[in-house]
Design a protein around this motif. Structure first.
Motif, PDB file in Angstrom:
ATOM      1  N   UNK A   1       0.862  -1.181   0.000  1.00  0.00           N
ATOM      2  CA  UNK A   1       0.000   0.000   0.000  1.00  0.00           C
ATOM      3  C   UNK A   1       0.898   1.231   0.000  1.00  0.00           C
ATOM      4  N   UNK A   2       1.577   1.436  -1.116  1.00  0.00           N
ATOM      5  CA  UNK A   2       2.490   2.564  -1.307  1.00  0.00           C
ATOM      6  C   UNK A   2       3.482   2.709  -0.150  1.00  0.00           C
ATOM      7  N   UNK A   3       4.302   1.673   0.011  1.00  0.00           N
ATOM      8  CA  UNK A   3       5.353   1.718   1.022  1.00  0.00           C
ATOM      9  C   UNK A   3       5.095   0.826   2.210  1.00  0.00           C
ATOM     10  N   UNK A   4       3.838   0.647   2.573  1.00  0.00           N
ATOM     11  CA  UNK A   4       3.464  -0.239   3.678  1.00  0.00           C
ATOM     12  C   UNK A   4       3.142  -1.614   3.103  1.00  0.00           C
ATOM     13  N   UNK A   5       3.870  -2.643   3.560  1.00  0.00           N
ATOM     14  CA  UNK A   5       3.598  -4.010   3.133  1.00  0.00           C
ATOM     15  C   UNK A   5       2.796  -4.683   4.236  1.00  0.00           C
TER      16      UNK A   5
ATOM     17  N   UNK B   1      -2.711   1.980  10.506  1.00  0.00           N
ATOM     18  CA  UNK B   1      -1.577   1.698   9.609  1.00  0.00           C
ATOM     19  C   UNK B   1      -0.292   1.487  10.408  1.00  0.00           C
ATOM     20  N   UNK B   2      -0.082   2.321  11.427  1.00  0.00           N
ATOM     21  CA  UNK B   2       1.121   2.190  12.262  1.00  0.00           C
ATOM     22  C   UNK B   2       1.141   0.840  12.972  1.00  0.00           C
ATOM     23  N   UNK B   3      -0.024   0.361  13.388  1.00  0.00           N
ATOM     24  CA  UNK B   3      -0.124  -0.945  14.050  1.00  0.00           C
ATOM     25  C   UNK B   3       0.260  -2.075  13.091  1.00  0.00           C
ATOM     26  N   UNK B   4      -0.237  -1.997  11.857  1.00  0.00           N
ATOM     27  CA  UNK B   4       0.126  -3.009  10.848  1.00  0.00           C
ATOM     28  C   UNK B   4       1.635  -3.036  10.635  1.00  0.00           C
ATOM     29  N   UNK B   5       2.218  -1.856  10.537  1.00  0.00           N
ATOM     30  CA  UNK B   5       3.660  -1.759  10.297  1.00  0.00           C
ATOM     31  C   UNK B   5       4.445  -2.341  11.467  1.00  0.00           C
ATOM     32  N   UNK B   6       4.008  -2.034  12.688  1.00  0.00           N
ATOM     33  CA  UNK B   6       4.709  -2.516  13.879  1.00  0.00           C
ATOM     34  C   UNK B   6       4.635  -4.039  13.994  1.00  0.00           C
TER      35      UNK B   6
ATOM     36  N   UNK C   1       6.551  -8.273  11.235  1.00  0.00           N
ATOM     37  CA  UNK C   1       7.291  -9.535  11.329  1.00  0.00           C
ATOM     38  C   UNK C   1       6.461 -10.649  11.967  1.00  0.00           C
ATOM     39  N   UNK C   2       5.518 -10.278  12.828  1.00  0.00           N
ATOM     40  CA  UNK C   2       4.597 -11.285  13.380  1.00  0.00           C
ATOM     41  C   UNK C   2       3.721 -11.838  12.258  1.00  0.00           C
ATOM     42  N   UNK C   3       3.166 -10.917  11.445  1.00  0.00           N
ATOM     43  CA  UNK C   3       2.317 -11.347  10.327  1.00  0.00           C
ATOM     44  C   UNK C   3       3.130 -12.092   9.271  1.00  0.00           C
ATOM     45  N   UNK C   4       4.371 -11.636   9.056  1.00  0.00           N
ATOM     46  CA  UNK C   4       5.214 -12.252   8.035  1.00  0.00           C
ATOM     47  C   UNK C   4       5.448 -13.735   8.347  1.00  0.00           C
ATOM     48  N   UNK C   5       5.697 -14.047   9.619  1.00  0.00           N
ATOM     49  CA  UNK C   5       5.954 -15.448   9.960  1.00  0.00           C
ATOM     50  C   UNK C   5       4.712 -16.312   9.711  1.00  0.00           C
ATOM     51  N   UNK C   6       3.536 -15.790   9.992  1.00  0.00           N
ATOM     52  CA  UNK C   6       2.308 -16.547   9.718  1.00  0.00           C
ATOM     53  C   UNK C   6       2.257 -16.941   8.247  1.00  0.00           C
TER      54      UNK C   6
END
Length: 662
Positions: free
Chosen positions: A510-514, A542-547, A550-555
């Motif tokens: 989303x334009x910089x936010x993955x 949005x800040x929460x998603x960014x923070x 890595x938790x979401x990435x591992x899922x």
């Protein structure tokens, strides 16, 4: 809050003796400690509030000027402590001016009627004829703008977002403007309906109309000579200089626009650098860079992009007007004299060379080259994974983040390999395999969309993508299992289980936010339902998603590891993990060696052409080494070699920890 008193008869007499006038002296109030010594040739009208004038300003060259008011007309103005205002050609009207602000040699500064100072301005981004308007405001992020511009198929969402911005704009509307503390405005022309933040420097601006300059102590804004801005917002830490012209534009944090750059109906987000060229209706996500006079960016969406000289796009085909749009996904580059006829979509971290008029869509084949030969687009999939330039870009972006403001508007993810790019490589790998199956593995040329792929390029592309997938999945599992010791395979299986289900499925940039698409969907649903009702609430999400990236990435990675390596979550063993780590080591070392060889080309004899003027081959080599250095000691080259060593040791360390279970 400051307390004000009326002028004494003696003070009024002193001011009149110093050629000051007032339509009604009773309307002029001052703070305790006020002295009229440094107020000369001033006309007061309306409600006036004055602070003290005790300090001196030390200017460039060593000259000092005492704070005070000289040769100006003020109407409905509040002047803070220790300001300096001199030589206002027309007048200053309807402003509150902070402390220690310096204003000299300006034509006019006024607020005329109730203004929203650029908040709520419609920017017709991507489509010049309208339909994708973004309503700008002080707190606009690239991610909010992305949803507002692209999710037009959800009219309730767009209407809600528009209302949220309207509410924000109305709350910040006023008939009185503000000029903050420690501001400098000198040698400037027409300033109307502009809100100016603390520590801003405006030097020689031509015209500023209907906008906000959101400068602050941590990240001052600089506006330079000849700048013209209408209907605009400029965010903290940005520099807009040297004859830049903006109309209906948003400038994000730490951007740099200069050298007569011109733009209309465009959005520039964090760390963009735009010089010399022209933009029309573009969505410039973080780190969009263009430096050349001959470059026109039009009706496109970009991020982490570098436009070569003469880069150009067309957004109409002389039929229904400028209605077409296109996108270069994150990290894409254009070479000199490149051209793309919209509509088109170019995959992430791809290189565009030549003229492309057949509307290519390579979004599922990232890290590719698009090369034109005799009006035909040739696609070389995945080849940019081995490019030293790609690796250098990934390293430089975090270092070039110039944002000093503690409140960052854009949530920027710099990762080269992420669920977003790896999911595309997985799809791309399947596409290439299917092309080989359908057309035959011995075919010399394969057709994909409007592009051609050579046989060798197709086979190499499959290998490149597989290597990158091994690298990402191996990185993920090593990170997940780091530090801990395991006494059984069951302990490994428990550790591998994700902490949340968020992250499964498709991911989006989303334009910089993955982020996982599911989280973006949840945010949009909450806006539609009225759960999120302010721009700050949206920003916080949005800040929460960014923070939590890595938790979401591992899922996501865990699911793909099971799928890609054909593993059962109930029977994963240390042996399986070690096999993945071995593949990861091969992938990391293999890619690094390719990057190393690519870097070596920059030190070849061909690259030395033009060095060693009027000398021998030996002098040419010596001249080259004095300027460019020796290959073996190049910082990037040594970093690649160190990376090979470190990653090899990292993999071996995990394997050693699991040896007792093998």
């Amino acid at each position: 809050m400051k307390q004000y008193r009326s002028l004494t008869a003696e003070e009024i007499s002193r001011l009149e003796a110093q050629h000051c006038m007032a339509s009604d002296w009773s309307m002029v109030k001052v703070t305790d400690g006020f002295r009229p010594d440094h107020i000369h040739h001033i006309r007061f009208s309306g409600e006036i509030r004055l602070g003290c004038f005790d300090k001196e300003f030390r200017l460039a060259g060593g000259i000092t000027k005492h704070s005070g008011l000289y040769y100006a007309t003020l109407y409905n103005v509040v002047v803070g402590d220790n300001c300096y205002i001199e030589n206002v050609k027309n007048y200053i009207a309807n402003y509150e001016i902070g402390d220690s602000t310096f204003i000299e040699n300006v034509d006019i500064i006024l607020v005329d009627g109730r203004s929203r100072f650029g908040n709520g301005v419609e920017v017709s981004v991507l489509n010049e004829t309208g339909g994708r308007e973004v309503y700008i405001h002080d707190r606009l992020s690239a991610h909010q703008a992305y949803i507002m511009a692209l999710y037009r198929h959800r009219p309730k969402l767009i209407e809600r977002m528009k209302r949220i911005v309207e509410d924000y704009a109305e709350r910040h509307a006023s008939a009185t403007g503000t000029i903050g503390s420690h501001v400098t405005i000198v040698n400037s022309g027409y300033i109307k309906n502009v809100r100016i933040g603390d520590y801003c420097q405006i030097e020689g601006a031509g015209r500023l109309k209907n906008g906000s300059v959101n400068s602050n102590q941590y990240a001052p804004v600089h506006i330079g000579y000849g700048v013209i801005c209408d209907d605009f917002i400029i965010s903290s830490g940005s520099h807009v200089e040297d004859g830049t012209m903006l109309a209906r534009c948003f400038v994000g944090q730490a951007c740099h626009l200069g050298h007569t750059y011109s733009a209309s109906d465009s959005l520039f987000f964090s760390n963009c650098q735009e010089e010399n060229g022209e933009a029309c209706a573009i969505f410039a996500g973080p780190f969009t860079v263009t430096h050349h006079k001959s470059t026109l960016l039009i009706a496109g969406m970009f991020s982490f992009m570098n436009a070569g000289s003469g880069s150009n796009q067309s957004n109409h085909m002389y039929k229904l007007g400028p209605i077409h749009q296109g996108a270069l996904e994150r990290g894409a580059k254009t070479t000199s004299d490149s051209y793309i006829l919209w509509p088109a979509r170019i995959g992430a971290f791809s290189l565009v060379m030549g003229r492309h008029v057949a509307h290519p869509d390579t979004s599922n084949l990232p890290f590719s080259y698009l090369i034109e030969d005799k009006n035909t687009t040739y696609l070389v999939p995945g080849v940019n994974l081995r490019s030293v330039g790609t690796i250098r870009d990934a390293q430089k972006w975090p270092k070039r983040d110039q944002r000093k403001d503690p409140c960052k508007l854009d949530q920027i993810n710099y990762n080269l390999l992420s669920p977003y790019t790896i999911q595309k490589m997985m799809v791309g790998r399947n596409i290439l395999k299917e092309l080989a199956r359908v057309s035959g593995e011995t075919s010399e040329i394969y057709s994909y969309q409007s592009a051609k792929i050579k046989n060798s390029s197709l086979n190499n592309g499959i290998k490149f993508y597989e290597t990158a997938i091994h690298k990402f999945l191996g990185n993920s599992i090593i990170k997940r299992l780091e530090i801990k010791s395991f006494g059984s395979d069951e302990e490994i299986r428990r550790r591998l289980l994700p902490d949340t289900s968020v992250g499964e499925g498709e991911w989006v940039d989303v334009s910089g936010l993955i982020a996982p698409k599911s989280e973006i969907e949840r945010l949009m649903e909450d806006i539609e339902s009225g759960t999120l009702t302010t721009v700050d609430e949206i920003h916080a999400r949005f800040a929460e998603m960014h923070a939590n990236y890595y938790i979401y990435e591992w899922t996501w990675a865990y699911g793909k590891i099971l799928e890609f390596y054909h593993l059962d979550p109930d029977t994963v063993t240390a042996k399986d993990v070690v096999a993945i780590v071995r593949r990861w080591q091969e992938a990391v070392v293999g890619l690094d060696k390719l990057v190393y060889e690519d870097a070596k080309k920059e030190f070849s004899l061909t690259s030395m052409t033009g060095f060693g003027a009027d000398g021998s081959r030996e002098e040419q080599v010596r001249d080259f080494e004095e300027v460019r250095g020796v290959f073996e000691s190049n910082p990037f080259v040594t970093a690649v070699l160190e990376h090979i060593k470190v990653k090899t040791e990292l993999g071996n360390e995990l394997i050693d920890r699991l040896k007792n279970l093998l």
